[in-house]
Design a protein around this motif. Structure first.
Motif, mmCIF file in Angstrom:
data_model
loop_
_atom_site.group_PDB
_atom_site.id
_atom_site.type_symbol
_atom_site.label_atom_id
_atom_site.label_comp_id
_atom_site.label_asym_id
_atom_site.label_seq_id
_atom_site.Cartn_x
_atom_site.Cartn_y
_atom_site.Cartn_z
ATOM 1 N N ASN A 185 5.173 -11.549 -1.056
ATOM 2 C CA ASN A 185 6.518 -11.295 -1.560
ATOM 3 C C ASN A 185 7.496 -11.109 -0.386
ATOM 4 N N LYS A 186 8.709 -11.609 -0.538
ATOM 5 C CA LYS A 186 9.681 -11.584 0.564
ATOM 6 C C LYS A 186 10.058 -10.160 0.974
ATOM 7 N N VAL A 187 10.174 -9.255 0.014
ATOM 8 C CA VAL A 187 10.521 -7.872 0.357
ATOM 9 C C VAL A 187 9.375 -7.214 1.112
ATOM 10 N N VAL A 188 8.154 -7.463 0.670
ATOM 11 C CA VAL A 188 6.980 -6.934 1.378
ATOM 12 C C VAL A 188 6.926 -7.503 2.790
ATOM 13 N N HIS A 189 7.259 -8.777 2.925
ATOM 14 C CA HIS A 189 7.271 -9.384 4.258
ATOM 15 C C HIS A 189 8.342 -8.750 5.141
ATOM 16 N N THR A 190 9.482 -8.383 4.546
ATOM 17 C CA THR A 190 10.520 -7.681 5.306
ATOM 18 C C THR A 190 9.997 -6.336 5.800
ATOM 19 N N LEU A 191 9.283 -5.608 4.947
ATOM 20 C CA LEU A 191 8.643 -4.362 5.365
ATOM 21 C C LEU A 191 7.678 -4.626 6.524
ATOM 22 N N TYR A 192 6.868 -5.651 6.374
ATOM 23 C CA TYR A 192 5.899 -6.002 7.415
ATOM 24 C C TYR A 192 6.593 -6.276 8.742
ATOM 25 N N GLN A 193 7.641 -7.093 8.711
ATOM 26 C CA GLN A 193 8.360 -7.442 9.943
ATOM 27 C C GLN A 193 8.898 -6.199 10.645
ATOM 28 N N THR A 194 9.432 -5.268 9.848
ATOM 29 C CA THR A 194 10.085 -4.107 10.438
ATOM 30 C C THR A 194 9.068 -3.124 11.005
ATOM 31 N N PHE A 195 7.996 -2.858 10.276
ATOM 32 C CA PHE A 195 6.960 -1.975 10.818
ATOM 33 C C PHE A 195 6.331 -2.586 12.075
ATOM 34 N N LYS A 196 6.139 -3.899 12.061
ATOM 35 C CA LYS A 196 5.579 -4.561 13.239
ATOM 36 C C LYS A 196 6.523 -4.404 14.436
ATOM 37 N N LYS A 197 7.818 -4.547 14.205
ATOM 38 C CA LYS A 197 8.806 -4.376 15.279
ATOM 39 C C LYS A 197 8.697 -2.990 15.899
ATOM 40 N N HIS A 198 8.365 -2.011 15.075
ATOM 41 C CA HIS A 198 8.252 -0.633 15.568
ATOM 42 C C HIS A 198 6.835 -0.299 16.032
ATOM 43 N N GLU A 199 6.053 -1.332 16.306
ATOM 44 C CA GLU A 199 4.751 -1.224 16.952
ATOM 45 C C GLU A 199 3.693 -0.528 16.090
ATOM 46 N N PHE A 200 3.845 -0.625 14.788
ATOM 47 C CA PHE A 200 2.815 -0.149 13.879
ATOM 48 C C PHE A 200 1.688 -1.175 13.774
ATOM 49 N N THR A 201 0.497 -0.696 13.480
ATOM 50 C CA THR A 201 -0.580 -1.542 12.977
ATOM 51 C C THR A 201 -0.394 -1.623 11.466
ATOM 52 N N VAL A 202 -0.350 -2.843 10.933
ATOM 53 C CA VAL A 202 0.078 -3.023 9.545
ATOM 54 C C VAL A 202 -0.997 -3.745 8.716
ATOM 55 N N LEU A 203 -1.202 -3.238 7.499
ATOM 56 C CA LEU A 203 -2.066 -3.906 6.523
ATOM 57 C C LEU A 203 -1.288 -4.110 5.232
ATOM 58 N N ARG A 204 -1.246 -5.345 4.769
ATOM 59 C CA ARG A 204 -0.779 -5.638 3.410
ATOM 60 C C ARG A 204 -1.917 -6.358 2.708
ATOM 61 N N PHE A 205 -2.013 -6.191 1.413
ATOM 62 C CA PHE A 205 -3.158 -6.769 0.706
ATOM 63 C C PHE A 205 -2.779 -7.096 -0.735
ATOM 64 N N ASN A 206 -3.615 -7.891 -1.380
ATOM 65 C CA ASN A 206 -3.424 -8.222 -2.789
ATOM 66 C C ASN A 206 -4.207 -7.257 -3.672
ATOM 67 N N PHE A 207 -3.511 -6.698 -4.663
ATOM 68 C CA PHE A 207 -4.198 -5.875 -5.645
ATOM 69 C C PHE A 207 -5.250 -6.698 -6.393
ATOM 70 N N ARG A 208 -6.142 -6.019 -7.058
ATOM 71 C CA ARG A 208 -7.209 -6.659 -7.833
ATOM 72 C C ARG A 208 -6.658 -7.750 -8.757
ATOM 73 N N GLY A 209 -7.356 -8.879 -8.773
ATOM 74 C CA GLY A 209 -6.974 -9.988 -9.634
ATOM 75 C C GLY A 209 -5.885 -10.891 -9.083
ATOM 76 N N VAL A 210 -5.415 -10.596 -7.870
ATOM 77 C CA VAL A 210 -4.357 -11.399 -7.247
ATOM 78 C C VAL A 210 -4.944 -12.154 -6.058
ATOM 79 N N GLY A 211 -4.634 -13.463 -5.964
ATOM 80 C CA GLY A 211 -5.169 -14.252 -4.858
ATOM 81 C C GLY A 211 -6.682 -14.242 -4.854
ATOM 82 N N ARG A 212 -7.259 -13.898 -3.719
ATOM 83 C CA ARG A 212 -8.721 -13.853 -3.596
ATOM 84 C C ARG A 212 -9.295 -12.462 -3.853
ATOM 85 N N SER A 213 -8.446 -11.534 -4.289
ATOM 86 C CA SER A 213 -8.937 -10.189 -4.606
ATOM 87 C C SER A 213 -9.638 -10.194 -5.966
ATOM 88 N N GLN A 214 -10.808 -9.608 -6.022
ATOM 89 C CA GLN A 214 -11.602 -9.592 -7.247
ATOM 90 C C GLN A 214 -11.125 -8.508 -8.203
#
Length: 219
Positions: free
Chosen positions: A43-72
């Motif tokens: 999602n674009k908003v989630v990606h915006t969050l990712y970009q900003t935390f990465k800029k501030h030198e965070f280690t970042v994890l985003r993932f798909n909830f159950r039943g989304v993409g390859r998540s079981q």
């Protein structure tokens, strides 16, 4: 940004993990909007969050909830998704046991899940809640809210009325030692269409003011 697979309570969960180059970098877990509405970690908003935390030198994890993409698994109306978020945080913390800080960020449905996780995990130091669906889901569990954080919404949000979020912010702001920074982006809808740059700027500004990183050796 390596693809990762980790175990949840109902099977494997798919994520994207971006480690920081900093020693003992702070960590951030990002949660996507409602899967029933097509929400994913891309999602674009989630990606915006990712970009900003990465800029501030965070280690970042985003993932798909159950039943989304390859998540079981299958969608579970929030209960299972909260379990998924807890599993994701466990995985992230296991890889980064000496992280300076721990944050959670979520958009819409993901903001609701993130705030619930905040109540259950006292090690979470701060949160960013974007378009929290206070009109659709019960937020009374935030009693009291354990951490300060940022809430962002568009003033043209036709999914979550401004009044419902304002009421939530007012309630949280009454608590001692808790500061809720509530920012409204003029002209933005629920998804911040054409307002992604403003959203990023607000998150960037908040993290700049709120996150104090330990100086690195030689830095």
């Amino acid at each position: 940004m390596p693809d990762v697979i980790f175990n949840g309570s109902e099977g494997r969960l798919e994520g994207r993990y971006t480690p920081s180059k900093r020693t003992n970098a702070p960590i951030a877990l990002l949660l996507h909007p409602d899967p029933l509405g097509g929400g994913t970690m891309f999602n674009k908003v989630v990606h915006t969050l990712y970009q900003t935390f990465k800029k501030h030198e965070f280690t970042v994890l985003r993932f798909n909830f159950r039943g989304v993409g390859r998540s079981q698994g299958v969608h579970d109306r929030g209960e299972g998704e909260l379990s998924d978020a807890a599993s994701a945080l466990d995985w992230l913390q296991a890889l980064n046991p000496n992280a300076e800080a721990c944050w959670v960020g979520g958009f819409s449905f993901g903001a609701w899940i993130g705030m619930q996780l905040l109540m259950r995990r006292p090690e979470i130091d701060g949160f960013i809640s974007i378009s929290p669906p206070a009109n659709k889901y019960d937020f009374t569990f935030l009693a009291p809210c354990p951490s300060s954080g940022l809430v962002v919404q568009g003033d043209k949000d036709d999914v979550v009325p401004h009044e419902s979020v304002q009421k939530l912010v007012n309630k949280l702001s009454l608590q001692k030692d808790i500061k809720i920074d509530y920012r409204i982006i003029p002209g933005a809808n629920h998804f911040f269409t054409m307002h992604g740059d403003q959203l990023l700027a607000h998150i960037d500004d908040y993290l700049t003011k709120s996150v104090k990183l330990t100086p690195q050796n030689g830095g």
